[in-house]
Motif scaffolding. Structure first.
Motif, short mmCIF file in Angstrom:
data_model
loop_
_atom_site.label_atom_id
_atom_site.label_comp_id
_atom_site.label_asym_id
_atom_site.label_seq_id
_atom_site.Cartn_x
_atom_site.Cartn_y
_atom_site.Cartn_z
N ARG A 84 0.84 -1.21 0.00
CA ARG A 84 0.00 0.00 0.00
C ARG A 84 0.87 1.25 0.00
NH1 ARG A 84 -5.08 -1.89 -1.20
NH2 ARG A 84 -5.31 -3.86 -0.14
N ALA A 142 -1.58 6.76 1.56
CA ALA A 142 -2.92 6.20 1.70
C ALA A 142 -3.28 6.00 3.17
CB ALA A 142 -3.04 4.88 0.95
N TYR A 143 -2.29 5.68 3.98
CA TYR A 143 -2.54 5.50 5.42
C TYR A 143 -2.97 6.82 6.05
CZ TYR A 143 -0.44 0.87 5.19
OH TYR A 143 -0.19 -0.43 4.88
N LYS A 180 2.36 3.99 7.68
CA LYS A 180 2.77 2.72 7.07
C LYS A 180 3.90 2.06 7.87
CE LYS A 180 4.28 0.66 2.75
NZ LYS A 180 4.46 0.87 1.31
N GLY A 190 -5.25 2.31 -2.73
CA GLY A 190 -4.06 2.54 -1.92
C GLY A 190 -2.85 1.77 -2.41
N LEU A 211 -8.16 1.44 3.51
CA LEU A 211 -7.21 1.70 2.43
C LEU A 211 -7.79 1.31 1.08
CD1 LEU A 211 -3.91 0.40 4.08
CD2 LEU A 211 -4.65 2.77 3.79
#
Length: 111
Positions: free
Chosen positions: A29, A33-34, A42, A91, A84
């Motif tokens: 990912r 996106a986190y 991440k 993501g 996500l």
């Protein structure tokens, strides 16, 4: 007793595969996106899931440490991963262009 030992070995292997899948999924990912999903970072999830994977490899399933790792893996799979995946692009670390993009840029149809 042999049947119980076989069951525990299968359960241990399933737990290792489950935590390994979560670790690989978290690694693929995008980092931003986190933050966009308003989850931890991440590196945080990679460390937690990596520790859970190693603990599942080292310790017996009847110990309390693999249970803690299982809880962390379940939290990732039930809470973080769906958040996500709901983002555009899921993501993932993939570059997506237009459907008319060729290898050297957009194709304009001979215009």
């Amino acid at each position: 007793m042999q049947g119980f030992a076989n069951f525990m070995w299968l359960l241990s292997m399933a737990l290792i595969l489950f935590s390994g899948f979560a670790l690989i999924d978290a690694a693929t990912r995008r980092e931003d996106a986190y933050r966009a999903a308003d989850k931890k970072t991440k590196p945080f999830w990679l460390i937690i899931l990596g520790i859970a994977f190693v603990v599942n490899l080292i310790f017996n399933i009847l110990s309390f440490l693999p249970i803690i790792g299982l809880i962390a893996t379940i939290v990732y799979m039930v809470d973080v991963r769906p958040a996500l995946r709901s983002l555009p692009g899921g993501g993932r670390n993939t570059r997506r262009g237009s459907s008319s993009d060729g290898p050297y840029g957009p194709w304009n149809g001979g215009r």
